[in-house]
Design a protein around this motif. Structure first.
Motif, PDB file in Angstrom:
ATOM      1  N   GLN A  14     -24.246   0.282 -22.096  1.00 19.36           N
ATOM      2  CA  GLN A  14     -23.908   1.627 -22.557  1.00 19.36           C
ATOM      3  C   GLN A  14     -24.959   2.162 -23.525  1.00 19.36           C
ATOM      4  O   GLN A  14     -25.377   3.315 -23.441  1.00 19.36           O
ATOM      5  CB  GLN A  14     -22.525   1.630 -23.214  1.00 19.36           C
ATOM      6  CG  GLN A  14     -22.016   3.027 -23.591  1.00 19.36           C
ATOM      7  CD  GLN A  14     -21.870   3.939 -22.377  1.00 19.36           C
ATOM      8  OE1 GLN A  14     -21.176   3.598 -21.427  1.00 19.36           O
ATOM      9  NE2 GLN A  14     -22.526   5.100 -22.411  1.00 19.36           N
ATOM     10  N   TRP A  15     -25.396   1.319 -24.457  1.00 17.69           N
ATOM     11  CA  TRP A  15     -26.424   1.750 -25.396  1.00 17.69           C
ATOM     12  C   TRP A  15     -27.724   2.063 -24.660  1.00 17.69           C
ATOM     13  O   TRP A  15     -28.428   3.029 -24.995  1.00 17.69           O
ATOM     14  CB  TRP A  15     -26.667   0.673 -26.454  1.00 17.69           C
ATOM     15  CG  TRP A  15     -25.820   0.823 -27.676  1.00 17.69           C
ATOM     16  CD1 TRP A  15     -24.764   0.040 -28.039  1.00 17.69           C
ATOM     17  CD2 TRP A  15     -25.940   1.818 -28.696  1.00 17.69           C
ATOM     18  NE1 TRP A  15     -24.219   0.485 -29.221  1.00 17.69           N
ATOM     19  CE2 TRP A  15     -24.929   1.574 -29.648  1.00 17.69           C
ATOM     20  CE3 TRP A  15     -26.793   2.892 -28.891  1.00 17.69           C
ATOM     21  CZ2 TRP A  15     -24.760   2.372 -30.767  1.00 17.69           C
ATOM     22  CZ3 TRP A  15     -26.628   3.686 -30.018  1.00 17.69           C
ATOM     23  CH2 TRP A  15     -25.617   3.418 -30.942  1.00 17.69           C
ATOM     24  N   THR A  16     -28.070   1.247 -23.683  1.00 21.67           N
ATOM     25  CA  THR A  16     -29.291   1.485 -22.911  1.00 21.67           C
ATOM     26  C   THR A  16     -29.231   2.841 -22.231  1.00 21.67           C
ATOM     27  O   THR A  16     -30.195   3.612 -22.244  1.00 21.67           O
ATOM     28  CB  THR A  16     -29.479   0.378 -21.860  1.00 21.67           C
ATOM     29  OG1 THR A  16     -29.552  -0.890 -22.517  1.00 21.67           O
ATOM     30  CG2 THR A  16     -30.743   0.602 -21.043  1.00 21.67           C
ATOM     31  N   ARG A  17     -28.080   3.149 -21.649  1.00 23.52           N
ATOM     32  CA  ARG A  17     -27.905   4.431 -20.963  1.00 23.52           C
ATOM     33  C   ARG A  17     -27.962   5.591 -21.954  1.00 23.52           C
ATOM     34  O   ARG A  17     -28.591   6.623 -21.689  1.00 23.52           O
ATOM     35  CB  ARG A  17     -26.570   4.413 -20.219  1.00 23.52           C
ATOM     36  CG  ARG A  17     -26.324   5.629 -19.329  1.00 23.52           C
ATOM     37  CD  ARG A  17     -24.961   5.531 -18.665  1.00 23.52           C
ATOM     38  NE  ARG A  17     -24.698   6.715 -17.856  1.00 23.52           N
ATOM     39  CZ  ARG A  17     -24.925   6.801 -16.551  1.00 23.52           C
ATOM     40  NH1 ARG A  17     -25.399   5.757 -15.892  1.00 23.52           N
ATOM     41  NH2 ARG A  17     -24.656   7.914 -15.889  1.00 23.52           N
ATOM     42  N   ASP A  18     -27.320   5.441 -23.102  1.00 21.95           N
ATOM     43  CA  ASP A  18     -27.274   6.522 -24.081  1.00 21.95           C
ATOM     44  C   ASP A  18     -28.646   6.806 -24.687  1.00 21.95           C
ATOM     45  O   ASP A  18     -29.014   7.965 -24.908  1.00 21.95           O
ATOM     46  CB  ASP A  18     -26.291   6.181 -25.199  1.00 21.95           C
ATOM     47  CG  ASP A  18     -24.839   6.159 -24.711  1.00 21.95           C
ATOM     48  OD1 ASP A  18     -24.600   6.625 -23.591  1.00 21.95           O
ATOM     49  OD2 ASP A  18     -23.978   5.664 -25.453  1.00 21.95           O
ATOM     50  N   ARG A  44     -43.312  -1.340 -35.835  1.00 19.64           N
ATOM     51  CA  ARG A  44     -42.555  -0.927 -37.029  1.00 19.64           C
ATOM     52  C   ARG A  44     -42.049   0.496 -36.786  1.00 19.64           C
ATOM     53  O   ARG A  44     -42.845   1.407 -36.547  1.00 19.64           O
ATOM     54  CB  ARG A  44     -43.422  -0.927 -38.273  1.00 19.64           C
ATOM     55  CG  ARG A  44     -44.251  -2.191 -38.485  1.00 19.64           C
ATOM     56  CD  ARG A  44     -43.411  -3.341 -38.953  1.00 19.64           C
ATOM     57  NE  ARG A  44     -44.231  -4.457 -39.367  1.00 19.64           N
ATOM     58  CZ  ARG A  44     -43.786  -5.694 -39.532  1.00 19.64           C
ATOM     59  NH1 ARG A  44     -42.505  -5.970 -39.314  1.00 19.64           N
ATOM     60  NH2 ARG A  44     -44.610  -6.668 -39.912  1.00 19.64           N
ATOM     61  N   ILE A  45     -40.746   0.683 -36.848  1.00 24.16           N
ATOM     62  CA  ILE A  45     -40.164   2.008 -36.711  1.00 24.16           C
ATOM     63  C   ILE A  45     -39.411   2.339 -37.986  1.00 24.16           C
ATOM     64  O   ILE A  45     -38.599   1.544 -38.456  1.00 24.16           O
ATOM     65  CB  ILE A  45     -39.228   2.097 -35.494  1.00 24.16           C
ATOM     66  CG1 ILE A  45     -40.040   1.949 -34.201  1.00 24.16           C
ATOM     67  CG2 ILE A  45     -38.463   3.420 -35.478  1.00 24.16           C
ATOM     68  CD1 ILE A  45     -39.222   2.003 -32.937  1.00 24.16           C
ATOM     69  N   HIS A  75     -30.493   1.679 -33.283  1.00 22.81           N
ATOM     70  CA  HIS A  75     -30.506   0.796 -32.116  1.00 22.81           C
ATOM     71  C   HIS A  75     -31.945   0.547 -31.649  1.00 22.81           C
ATOM     72  O   HIS A  75     -32.306  -0.601 -31.345  1.00 22.81           O
ATOM     73  CB  HIS A  75     -29.693   1.399 -30.970  1.00 22.81           C
ATOM     74  CG  HIS A  75     -29.691   0.552 -29.735  1.00 22.81           C
ATOM     75  ND1 HIS A  75     -28.984  -0.635 -29.649  1.00 22.81           N
ATOM     76  CD2 HIS A  75     -30.331   0.700 -28.545  1.00 22.81           C
ATOM     77  CE1 HIS A  75     -29.177  -1.175 -28.461  1.00 22.81           C
ATOM     78  NE2 HIS A  75     -29.996  -0.388 -27.773  1.00 22.81           N
ATOM     79  N   VAL A  76     -32.766   1.599 -31.614  1.00 19.95           N
ATOM     80  CA  VAL A  76     -34.164   1.432 -31.207  1.00 19.95           C
ATOM     81  C   VAL A  76     -34.877   0.469 -32.156  1.00 19.95           C
ATOM     82  O   VAL A  76     -35.616  -0.418 -31.724  1.00 19.95           O
ATOM     83  CB  VAL A  76     -34.878   2.800 -31.170  1.00 19.95           C
ATOM     84  CG1 VAL A  76     -36.376   2.609 -30.949  1.00 19.95           C
ATOM     85  CG2 VAL A  76     -34.302   3.670 -30.069  1.00 19.95           C
ATOM     86  N   THR A  77     -34.631   0.629 -33.464  1.00 22.87           N
ATOM     87  CA  THR A  77     -35.268  -0.243 -34.450  1.00 22.87           C
ATOM     88  C   THR A  77     -34.850  -1.701 -34.249  1.00 22.87           C
ATOM     89  O   THR A  77     -35.662  -2.622 -34.401  1.00 22.87           O
ATOM     90  CB  THR A  77     -34.911   0.214 -35.871  1.00 22.87           C
ATOM     91  OG1 THR A  77     -35.336   1.569 -36.047  1.00 22.87           O
ATOM     92  CG2 THR A  77     -35.583  -0.659 -36.920  1.00 22.87           C
ATOM     93  N   SER A  78     -33.594  -1.920 -33.897  1.00 22.31           N
ATOM     94  CA  SER A  78     -33.112  -3.292 -33.685  1.00 22.31           C
ATOM     95  C   SER A  78     -33.819  -3.975 -32.520  1.00 22.31           C
ATOM     96  O   SER A  78     -33.843  -5.211 -32.440  1.00 22.31           O
ATOM     97  CB  SER A  78     -31.599  -3.287 -33.436  1.00 22.31           C
ATOM     98  OG  SER A  78     -31.289  -2.765 -32.147  1.00 22.31           O
ATOM     99  N   LEU A  79     -34.394  -3.195 -31.619  1.00 22.21           N
ATOM    100  CA  LEU A  79     -35.074  -3.760 -30.451  1.00 22.21           C
ATOM    101  C   LEU A  79     -36.499  -4.203 -30.750  1.00 22.21           C
ATOM    102  O   LEU A  79     -37.155  -4.804 -29.891  1.00 22.21           O
ATOM    103  CB  LEU A  79     -35.105  -2.725 -29.312  1.00 22.21           C
ATOM    104  CG  LEU A  79     -33.750  -2.199 -28.836  1.00 22.21           C
ATOM    105  CD1 LEU A  79     -33.950  -1.124 -27.778  1.00 22.21           C
ATOM    106  CD2 LEU A  79     -32.897  -3.334 -28.279  1.00 22.21           C
TER     107      LEU A  79
END
Length: 299
Positions: free
Chosen positions: A57-61, A294-295, A269-273
């Motif tokens: 779901q997160w990937t899609r969002d 680094r984001i 979420h992007v930063t966690s990746l």
């Protein structure tokens, strides 16, 4: 909308290619057409992070649905191209320097000030035959003052921009090596020791000549000679290169297959990746493209 800086620090040579040859180079790196500045396309960064996202779901969002459902909605996060900011160049003293120029710094500052409005005043340009460094780590004594030697290029040290370059290096160090990261203080010191400002025209020359070029050969299993078409040259950004871009998100409403999300949630979420090394570009099986991403952009 919420904007964060994206800084990429290459730990190994990095090949983000174009898919077609240029001159003698069969596999060149991607560059900005008007200036020749090397870059990593935003689509490459997005694809690498999407591959690390495990929650469907997160990937899609965040990144958008799979190709089969691409008409449902787009992704909620925008990734810009990441342009070169610091180019590592071999130095006669100090092993290597992180070389930049006024144009590269101004290009970075345009985006950085979206995140850090109080970014230090930018340094001006040294003369064509001069460079600005912050201490004696890279320089050697000469008959007319201290000099810096890169490959076969010889520069006179110019201290006219030292104060502005030092302030910029301090701000950049806080973003690139945030407090809490491994050996942050040592790396910030290393950045101040190694950063070197050169004229834009000299930077253009280095962007053409200081890249890593590797010859690849494919042998015939029986004859142990080179197969026809089995010799090619590949260009890569050298290890220790630093590139910068932006990532942008906005609050989104619920739609078909997509949940309501705030911009901060999406960027978190992007930063966690980006934890650990991120594989960018091609040739992963030969050890290329290992990077720290680094984001955020705030110290």
């Amino acid at each position: 909308m919420t904007t964060h800086l994206t800084l990429i620090h290459a730990m190994s040579p990095l090949h983000a290619g174009t898919g077609h040859s240029v001159g003698a180079i069969d596999l060149p790196i991607a560059r900005e057409r008007p200036t020749g500045i090397p870059l990593i396309p935003g689509s490459s960064i997005k694809g690498a992070l999407r591959a690390r996202s495990q929650d469907v779901q997160w990937t899609r969002d965040v990144f958008g649905p799979d190709t089969a459902s691409s008409s449902d909605h787009g992704g909620s996060v925008q990734f810009s191209d990441a342009h070169l900011l610091l180019l590592p160049v071999r130095s006669l003293r100090g092993t290597f320097a992180w070389v930049t120029s006024p144009h590269l710094i101004r290009k970075f500052a345009r985006g950085a000030r979206e995140v850090k409005p109080d970014l230090a005043r930018l340094p001006g340009s040294p003369a064509m035959s001069s460079c600005c460094v912050l201490n004696e780590t890279l320089s050697i004594p000469g008959p007319n003052g201290r000099r810096v030697v890169f490959e076969d290029l010889d520069f006179q040290v110019d201290l006219g921009q030292e104060a502005l370059l030092r302030a910029f290096a301090v701000d950049l160090g806080k973003i690139l090596f945030p407090q809490g990261s491994a050996d942050a203080t040592d790396w910030r010191t290393s950045l101040a020791d190694r950063i070197c400002l050169v004229h834009d025209d000299m930077m253009s020359f280095l962007l053409e000549t200081a890249m890593e070029v590797q010859a690849h050969i494919r042998l015939d299993n029986d004859t142990k000679t080179v197969e026809k078409g089995g010799l090619w040259y590949q260009e890569s950004l050298p290890a220790e290169s630093v590139l910068a871009g932006l990532v942008v998100a906005a609050d989104v409403t619920a739609a078909k297959g997509r949940q309501k999300r705030e911009a901060k949630e999406l960027l978190d979420h992007v930063t966690s990746l980006t934890k650990g090394l991120v594989q960018l570009g091609g040739k992963a099986t030969t050890g290329q493209g290992s990077c720290f991403v680094r984001i955020g952009g705030k110290p």
